[in-house]
Design a protein around this motif. Structure first.
Motif, mmCIF file in Angstrom:
data_model
loop_
_atom_site.group_PDB
_atom_site.id
_atom_site.type_symbol
_atom_site.label_atom_id
_atom_site.label_comp_id
_atom_site.label_asym_id
_atom_site.label_seq_id
_atom_site.Cartn_x
_atom_site.Cartn_y
_atom_site.Cartn_z
ATOM 1 N N GLY A 157 46.177 37.372 18.331
ATOM 2 C CA GLY A 157 45.325 36.383 17.583
ATOM 3 C C GLY A 157 45.274 35.132 18.421
ATOM 4 N N THR A 158 46.044 34.724 19.340
ATOM 5 C CA THR A 158 45.780 33.285 19.791
ATOM 6 C C THR A 158 44.978 33.460 21.283
ATOM 7 O OG1 THR A 158 48.041 33.121 19.403
ATOM 8 C CG2 THR A 158 47.173 31.696 21.103
ATOM 9 N N PRO A 159 43.878 32.706 21.156
ATOM 10 C CA PRO A 159 42.948 32.627 22.223
ATOM 11 C C PRO A 159 43.472 32.655 23.740
ATOM 12 C CG PRO A 159 42.056 31.227 20.611
ATOM 13 C CD PRO A 159 43.714 31.483 20.386
ATOM 14 N N GLY A 187 34.292 47.601 52.911
ATOM 15 C CA GLY A 187 33.219 48.305 53.680
ATOM 16 C C GLY A 187 32.121 48.795 52.971
ATOM 17 N N ASN A 188 31.980 48.692 51.859
ATOM 18 C CA ASN A 188 30.648 49.095 50.829
ATOM 19 C C ASN A 188 30.522 48.352 49.799
ATOM 20 O OD1 ASN A 188 28.811 50.609 49.815
ATOM 21 N ND2 ASN A 188 30.192 52.259 49.030
ATOM 22 N N ILE A 189 29.599 47.398 50.081
ATOM 23 C CA ILE A 189 29.323 46.282 49.182
ATOM 24 C C ILE A 189 28.713 46.854 47.890
ATOM 25 C CG2 ILE A 189 26.955 45.540 50.095
ATOM 26 C CD1 ILE A 189 29.590 43.116 48.792
ATOM 27 N N ALA A 190 28.159 48.120 48.198
ATOM 28 C CA ALA A 190 27.590 48.734 46.769
ATOM 29 C C ALA A 190 28.514 49.343 46.127
ATOM 30 C CB ALA A 190 26.626 49.927 47.041
ATOM 31 N N SER A 191 29.770 49.373 46.427
ATOM 32 C CA SER A 191 30.866 49.735 45.465
ATOM 33 C C SER A 191 31.526 48.719 44.696
ATOM 34 C CB SER A 191 32.050 50.604 46.315
ATOM 35 O OG SER A 191 32.838 50.858 45.500
ATOM 36 N N ALA A 192 31.342 48.908 43.062
ATOM 37 C CA ALA A 192 31.938 47.809 42.383
ATOM 38 C C ALA A 192 32.525 48.599 41.169
ATOM 39 C CB ALA A 192 30.798 47.073 41.785
ATOM 40 N N THR A 193 33.271 47.946 40.267
ATOM 41 C CA THR A 193 34.103 48.400 39.103
ATOM 42 C C THR A 193 33.902 47.417 38.181
ATOM 43 O OG1 THR A 193 36.128 49.583 38.284
ATOM 44 C CG2 THR A 193 36.497 47.608 39.810
ATOM 45 N N GLY A 194 34.099 47.807 36.908
ATOM 46 C CA GLY A 194 34.146 46.998 35.834
ATOM 47 C C GLY A 194 35.506 46.473 35.635
ATOM 48 N N PHE A 195 35.877 45.195 35.132
ATOM 49 C CA PHE A 195 37.289 44.851 34.817
ATOM 50 C C PHE A 195 37.289 44.099 33.588
ATOM 51 C CE2 PHE A 195 40.806 41.823 35.593
ATOM 52 C CZ PHE A 195 41.786 42.836 35.973
ATOM 53 N N SER A 196 37.947 44.476 32.545
ATOM 54 C CA SER A 196 37.892 43.941 31.271
ATOM 55 C C SER A 196 39.141 42.987 31.342
ATOM 56 C CB SER A 196 38.292 45.164 30.294
ATOM 57 O OG SER A 196 38.363 44.586 29.069
ATOM 58 N N LEU A 197 38.833 41.809 30.579
ATOM 59 C CA LEU A 197 39.615 40.752 30.395
ATOM 60 C C LEU A 197 39.757 40.334 28.876
ATOM 61 C CD1 LEU A 197 38.717 38.259 33.149
ATOM 62 C CD2 LEU A 197 40.756 39.502 33.280
ATOM 63 N N PRO A 198 40.960 40.451 28.137
ATOM 64 C CA PRO A 198 41.012 40.393 26.797
ATOM 65 C C PRO A 198 40.887 38.867 26.613
ATOM 66 C CG PRO A 198 43.246 40.674 27.676
ATOM 67 C CD PRO A 198 42.488 40.881 28.857
ATOM 68 N N LEU A 199 40.471 38.531 25.401
ATOM 69 C CA LEU A 199 40.186 37.036 25.165
ATOM 70 C C LEU A 199 41.532 36.504 23.992
ATOM 71 C CD1 LEU A 199 36.484 36.574 24.632
ATOM 72 C CD2 LEU A 199 37.930 35.974 26.768
ATOM 73 N N TYR A 200 42.312 37.340 23.594
ATOM 74 C CA TYR A 200 43.040 36.980 22.748
ATOM 75 C C TYR A 200 44.400 37.930 22.847
ATOM 76 C CZ TYR A 200 39.304 35.002 19.949
ATOM 77 O OH TYR A 200 38.402 34.258 19.431
ATOM 78 N N ASP A 231 35.861 39.670 21.699
ATOM 79 C CA ASP A 231 37.185 40.006 21.907
ATOM 80 C C ASP A 231 37.700 40.257 23.291
ATOM 81 O OD1 ASP A 231 37.048 42.726 22.016
ATOM 82 O OD2 ASP A 231 37.245 42.863 19.820
ATOM 83 N N ARG A 232 36.856 40.414 24.120
ATOM 84 C CA ARG A 232 36.963 40.759 25.594
ATOM 85 C C ARG A 232 35.661 40.376 26.264
ATOM 86 N NH1 ARG A 232 35.886 46.219 27.683
ATOM 87 N NH2 ARG A 232 34.980 47.232 25.878
ATOM 88 N N VAL A 233 35.997 40.272 27.554
ATOM 89 C CA VAL A 233 34.832 40.081 28.801
ATOM 90 C C VAL A 233 35.003 41.248 29.625
ATOM 91 C CG1 VAL A 233 34.301 37.703 28.045
ATOM 92 C CG2 VAL A 233 35.760 38.413 29.829
ATOM 93 N N VAL A 234 34.015 41.744 30.227
ATOM 94 C CA VAL A 234 33.924 42.579 31.273
ATOM 95 C C VAL A 234 33.211 41.873 32.478
ATOM 96 C CG1 VAL A 234 33.270 44.887 32.100
ATOM 97 C CG2 VAL A 234 34.080 44.710 30.178
ATOM 98 N N ILE A 235 33.911 41.823 33.567
ATOM 99 C CA ILE A 235 33.103 41.413 35.029
ATOM 100 C C ILE A 235 33.270 42.469 35.860
ATOM 101 C CG2 ILE A 235 34.039 39.020 34.539
ATOM 102 C CD1 ILE A 235 36.329 39.585 36.733
ATOM 103 N N ASP A 236 32.134 42.563 36.769
ATOM 104 C CA ASP A 236 32.027 43.319 38.052
ATOM 105 C C ASP A 236 32.695 42.926 39.123
ATOM 106 O OD1 ASP A 236 30.464 45.093 36.219
ATOM 107 O OD2 ASP A 236 28.503 44.667 37.055
#
Length: 243
Positions: free
Chosen positions: A81-83, A65-78, A54-59
Motif C-alpha cells: 500500500g506504500t507508493p 545483436g537484434n534491435i527488433a527484439s524487445a520484452t515487456g518489463f513490469s514495475l509495481p507502483l506500490y 498499480d503498475r507500469v510496463v516498459i519495453d
C-alpha cells in the motif's frame, strides 16, 4: 548503429491489474550505481482524473545483436500500500516529475539501454539562451518504430527565459508540437564546447516534458492552440535520486 539518445527513452504503459489505462514516455537516469525510471508524476498517480494505476510496463531491448527484439518489463507502483515512486515538492507546490527505482538485477542480462546521469545536467542556468534548439524524445500518442521499438523526436525551442521559473513554477516553456503520450519525455540539447562530440551520450538533459500549456479563454474555433509546453527543470532529479 543505434544512436544512444534513442536508447535512453522507453514507452510507459500504465495498468490497473491487467487493465491497460494510459500510454506515456519515460527515460533512464543513473546515479551512484542505482538506476531509475523517470516520468511525469501524473502518469503514475493523478487525483484530478482519478488515475490510479498499480503498475507500469516498459519495453526493453533484450538483444544487442537484434534491435527488433524487445520484452515487456513490469514495475509495481506500490508495496504493502506504500507508493514506490518518489515525487518532488518545492515552495510553489508539487512538481510533476517522479522517479521509480529499477532493480538492475531483475533486468534481463542482455538488456540494451542508455541512461542519463548527473554529468548530463547543467551546471548553471545561464548557460542556455531563449530560442535555443532542443529535442523532445518520446512516444506521442503511443507512436513509435514498432519494428525496432524506438522513440521518435520532435524539434523544440526554449520559449521562456531559462534562468527564470515561469510564473514562479519549477518549469520553463518549450515551443514544440506535442501530443498525449509525450508526458515524461526527456527534453535535451546538444552539448556545445570542446567536449561537444565526445562521449556516448553528448546531450544535456534540461527538463522533463509534462503537458501542453493553453489559455483558458481561447476560442476553440477562431484561435489556434498556443503550441507551448511545460518542461520541469531536470535538476529535481538530484533531489529525487538522493539516498
Amino acid at each position: 548503429m543505434i544512436e544512444a539518445l534513442l536508447l535512453t527513452t522507453v514507452p510507459v504503459g500504465t495498468y490497473a491489474g491487467e487493465q491497460p489505462l494510459t500510454n506515456a514516455s519515460g527515460f533512464f537516469f543513473e546515479r551512484d550505481g542505482r538506476l531509475f525510471l523517470v516520468t511525469s508524476r501524473h502518469v503514475l498517480h493523478d487525483e484530478a482524473t482519478a488515475h490510479h494505476p498499480d503498475r507500469v510496463v516498459i519495453d526493453l531491448h533484450d538483444d544487442a545483436g537484434n534491435i527488433a527484439s524487445a520484452t515487456g518489463f513490469s514495475l509495481p507502483l506500490y508495496r504493502d500500500g506504500t507508493p514506490l515512486w518518489r515525487q518532488g515538492v518545492d515552495a510553489a507546490g508539487e512538481i510533476d516529475v517522479a522517479v521509480l527505482e529499477v532493480e538492475r538485477a531483475a533486468l534481463p542480462p542482455t538488456t540494451l539501454y542508455r541512461a542519463f546521469s548527473p554529468q548530463h545536467l547543467l551546471g548553471r542556468l545561464d548557460q542556455v539562451e531563449v530560442g535555443s534548439s532542443l529535442l523532445v524524445v518520446g512516444f506521442p500518442l503511443g507512436f513509435r518504430d514498432t519494428l525496432h521499438h524506438l522513440p521518435v523526436v520532435r524539434q523544440a525551442v526554449i520559449a521562456s527565459s531559462f534562468g527564470l521559473r515561469f510564473q514562479g513554477q519549477g518549469y520553463f516553456l518549450t515551443d514544440a508540437r506535442t501530443h498525449r503520450g509525450t508526458s515524461g519525455a526527456p527534453v535535451v540539447m546538444r552539448r556545445a564546447g570542446p567536449d561537444a562530440d565526445g562521449g556516448d551520450l553528448p546531450w544535456l538533459l534540461l527538463g522533463v516534458h509534462s503537458a501542453r500549456l493553453d489559455v483558458g479563454g481561447r476560442d476553440l474555433v477562431a484561435d489556434e492552440a498556443l503550441g507551448l509546453n511545460c518542461a520541469w527543470y531536470a535538476d529535481i532529479l538530484l533531489t529525487l535520486t538522493g539516498a
